[in-house]
Design an enzyme around this catalytic site. Structure first.
Site, short mmCIF file in Angstrom:
data_model
loop_
_atom_site.label_atom_id
_atom_site.label_comp_id
_atom_site.label_asym_id
_atom_site.label_seq_id
_atom_site.Cartn_x
_atom_site.Cartn_y
_atom_site.Cartn_z
N LYS A 15 47.89 69.43 40.53
CA LYS A 15 46.81 68.43 40.47
C LYS A 15 46.23 68.43 39.08
O LYS A 15 46.31 69.45 38.38
CB LYS A 15 45.71 68.78 41.49
CG LYS A 15 44.90 67.59 41.94
CD LYS A 15 45.63 66.84 43.04
CE LYS A 15 44.87 65.61 43.46
NZ LYS A 15 45.53 64.99 44.64
N GLY A 29 35.50 54.21 55.90
CA GLY A 29 36.14 53.87 54.63
C GLY A 29 37.08 52.70 54.84
O GLY A 29 38.00 52.78 55.64
N GLY A 66 38.81 51.12 52.32
CA GLY A 66 39.44 50.94 51.01
C GLY A 66 40.94 50.83 51.18
O GLY A 66 41.43 50.30 52.19
N ASN A 67 41.67 51.36 50.21
CA ASN A 67 43.14 51.27 50.26
C ASN A 67 43.68 51.86 51.55
O ASN A 67 44.36 51.17 52.32
CB ASN A 67 43.71 51.99 49.03
CG ASN A 67 45.22 51.98 49.03
OD1 ASN A 67 45.85 52.54 49.93
ND2 ASN A 67 45.82 51.31 48.07
N ALA A 68 43.38 53.11 51.83
CA ALA A 68 43.97 53.77 53.00
C ALA A 68 43.35 53.25 54.31
O ALA A 68 44.07 52.82 55.22
CB ALA A 68 43.78 55.28 52.87
N GLY A 69 42.02 53.25 54.41
CA GLY A 69 41.36 52.84 55.65
C GLY A 69 41.57 51.37 55.98
O GLY A 69 41.76 51.01 57.15
P1 NAD Z 1 39.43 53.77 48.03
O1 NAD Z 1 38.56 54.02 46.86
O2 NAD Z 1 40.40 52.64 48.01
O3 NAD Z 1 38.53 53.57 49.35
C1 NAD Z 1 37.50 54.44 49.70
C2 NAD Z 1 36.63 53.73 50.73
O4 NAD Z 1 35.61 54.63 51.16
C3 NAD Z 1 35.92 52.49 50.20
O5 NAD Z 1 35.89 51.51 51.21
C4 NAD Z 1 34.49 53.01 49.95
O6 NAD Z 1 33.52 51.97 50.05
C5 NAD Z 1 34.37 53.96 51.10
N1 NAD Z 1 33.29 54.92 50.94
C6 NAD Z 1 32.81 55.52 49.82
N2 NAD Z 1 31.75 56.28 50.12
C7 NAD Z 1 31.57 56.18 51.46
C8 NAD Z 1 30.64 56.70 52.36
N3 NAD Z 1 29.65 57.51 51.95
N4 NAD Z 1 30.79 56.40 53.66
C9 NAD Z 1 31.77 55.56 54.08
N5 NAD Z 1 32.64 55.02 53.28
C10 NAD Z 1 32.55 55.32 51.97
O7 NAD Z 1 40.17 55.17 48.29
P2 NAD Z 1 41.50 55.43 49.12
O8 NAD Z 1 42.64 55.43 48.19
O9 NAD Z 1 41.52 54.58 50.33
O10 NAD Z 1 41.27 56.96 49.55
C11 NAD Z 1 40.42 57.31 50.62
C12 NAD Z 1 40.66 58.77 51.00
O11 NAD Z 1 42.04 58.91 51.35
C13 NAD Z 1 40.40 59.79 49.89
O12 NAD Z 1 39.96 61.00 50.49
C14 NAD Z 1 41.76 60.01 49.30
O13 NAD Z 1 41.87 61.29 48.68
C15 NAD Z 1 42.60 59.95 50.56
N6 NAD Z 1 44.02 59.67 50.26
C16 NAD Z 1 44.38 58.46 49.76
C17 NAD Z 1 45.71 58.25 49.45
C18 NAD Z 1 46.18 56.91 48.94
O14 NAD Z 1 47.40 56.77 48.75
N7 NAD Z 1 45.32 55.94 48.74
C19 NAD Z 1 46.67 59.27 49.65
C20 NAD Z 1 46.25 60.49 50.19
C21 NAD Z 1 44.91 60.68 50.48
#
Ligand code: NAD
Length: 417
Positions: free
Chosen positions: A105, A218, A220-223
């Site tokens: 990392k 959440g 975002g991308n994943a959710g």
């Molecule tokens: P992202 O930035 O696209 O989305 C994050 C989401 O969380 C956004 O909708 C944001 O508004 C929301 N958020 C922020 N603070 C918040 C809070 N206090 N309460 C509720 N929602 C809140 O990020 P992502 O890429 O979707 O990643 C989300 C999680 O998934 C992280 O923990 C990341 O490490 C993990 N993850 C992502 C990937 C990936 O490929 N995107 C891979 C492995 C793990």
């Protein structure tokens, strides 16, 4: 006393897994020690002509099974301890899905929101110059993480090729834009992988997926992608949230409508429809549902709220959403937690496809990516499930036993143990 730092927490879990695998003290110490911790101050010129020195890290935890692999985050709180814990988790994650990588990392400690695009490019390139001798397709292959984007990956690849006399090295980094060596399906990979794992879990539990009520923290991308996959497959999305708060409806929500609201008004909380109410982020986690998907932040399920969680299944799409204290409470309540090292491993798995396409010069179709991701995620789930049936107390411990077992096996072959 609750373990305090992320690395200490990881160590608690790791120690139980190593005890279960009957590793000697010397062997345990070997795995608990990262192979390399690289630290430097990188110097960047700001747009006003001033120069800043930013603390930067690359932790190469373990490469028994293949090149080091893991993202680089740009964050004001990125620090050695956090990067070390995340690197260790990557080593376990790549082993759980059985792809030929180790764990690493990286991080740069600064606030990227206060930097212009030109300055971000300067940070990205300076990072590669600082650690370039330790990176490479067969040595250590970074990826995006918090606040790092495909564009930043493209700058990093370009810088690496530049400092290596024009070497063609698309596989030195993943998460690149499609036009510059990226893979199809990477954007949806984490959600897709988590979806495959959830479907397999429900099958193992003799549960029908149709109508299962889901809350996702959440969007975002994943959710966000997860919400679409689940809605399409007949699950009822009853609650979602973003950083501004959450919404809940017993009648279910349509993710496409929420996308539109988010686009137009900036937050899911602006969504209005009959039966939809707004709730705080904290309250959302405790509302009635069958499946709870934390997909935003770490430590959101903790000793404060664990006892009030009503879900039957928790799928950890975020990294580290459950504290060890919460894990114990949830376990006692009979709630099944699918850990991050399995649930969100779809992302690094498609990164592996990108690495592999870069090496072979092939370009996979969406179907190829989807089929192969499905195969790998199902195999991983089945290995972990089997370990659980053999008596592991939780899916988390089962996943650690599978991952760590594979790493230890390879370390022994190499004569490191
Ligand atoms: P992202 O930035 O696209 O989305 C994050 C989401 O969380 C956004 O909708 C944001 O508004 C929301 N958020 C922020 N603070 C918040 C809070 N206090 N309460 C509720 N929602 C809140 O990020 P992502 O890429 O979707 O990643 C989300 C999680 O998934 C992280 O923990 C990341 O490490 C993990 N993850 C992502 C990937 C990936 O490929 N995107 C891979 C492995 C793990």
């Amino acid at each position: 006393m609750p373990a305090s730092t992320p690395y200490e927490r990881f160590t608690v879990l790791l120690t139980s897994a190593m005890d279960a695998l009957q590793l000697t003290d010397a062997e345990q110490k070997l795995f608990q020690t990262p192979q390399h911790i690289h630290k430097k101050k990188i110097s960047v010129t700001r747009d006003d002509g001033s120069t800043v020195e930013l603390p930067a890290f690359r932790v190469q935890y373990n490469n028994a099974r293949g090149p080091y692999k893991g993202g680089i985050r740009f964050h004001p709180e990125a620090n050695e301890e956090e990067v070390k814990a995340l690197a260790a988790l990557m080593a376990v994650k790549t082993a759980v899905v059985d792809i030929p990588f180790g764990g690493a990392k990286g991080g740069v400690q600064f606030n990227p929101k206060e930097y212009s695009k030109k300055e971000l490019q300067a940070v990205a390139r300076a990072y590669v110059r600082a650690f370039g001798e330790h990176l490479g397709p067969d040595i250590d292959c970074p990826a995006p993480d918090v606040n790092t984007t495909p564009e930043i990956m493209a700058w990093m690849r370009d810088e690496f090729e530049k400092i290596n006399n024009g070497l063609y090295a698309p596989s030195m980094i993943t998460g690149k834009p499609l036009s510059f060596g990226g893979s199809r399906g990477r954007d949806k990979a984490t959600a897709r992988g988590a979806f495959f794992v959830l479907e397999e879990l429900l099958k193992a539990e003799n549960q029908d997926s149709d109508g299962q009520r889901v809350i996702i923290q959440g969007f975002g991308n994943a959710g966000g992608h997860m919400a679409h996959f689940l809605h399409k497959a007949g699950y009822a999305i009853v609650g979602v949230s973003d950083s501004k708060g959450g919404i809940y409806s017993e009648d279910g929500l349509d993710p496409s409508e929420i996308d539109l609201t988010k686009e137009e008004k900036g937050s899911v909380t602006a969504y209005e429809a009959k039966g939809v109410r707004t709730v705080t982020n904290e309250a959302l986690l405790e509302l009635p549902c069958d499946i709870l998907i934390p997909a935003a932040l770490d430590n959101v399920l903790n000793e404060e709220n664990a006892d009030r969680i009503q879900a039957r299944y928790i799928i950890e799409v975020a990294n580290g959403p459950t504290t060890p204290e919460a894990d114990a409470v949830l376990g006692k309540k009979g709630i099944i937690v699918v850990p991050d090292v399995l649930a969100n491993a779809g992302g690094v798995t498609v990164s592996y496809f990108e690495w592999s396409q870069g090496k072979s010069g092939e370009q996979w179709t969406d179907t190829q990516v989807d089929d192969e991701l499905n195969r790998i995620m199902l195999n991983a789930f089945r290995a972990v499930h089997e370990q659980k049936l053999k008596g592991a107390p939780s899916y988390r411990m089962a996943a650690f036993l599978v991952g760590l077992g594979r790493i230890v096996e390879t370390m022994k072959v190499r004569g490191w143990m």
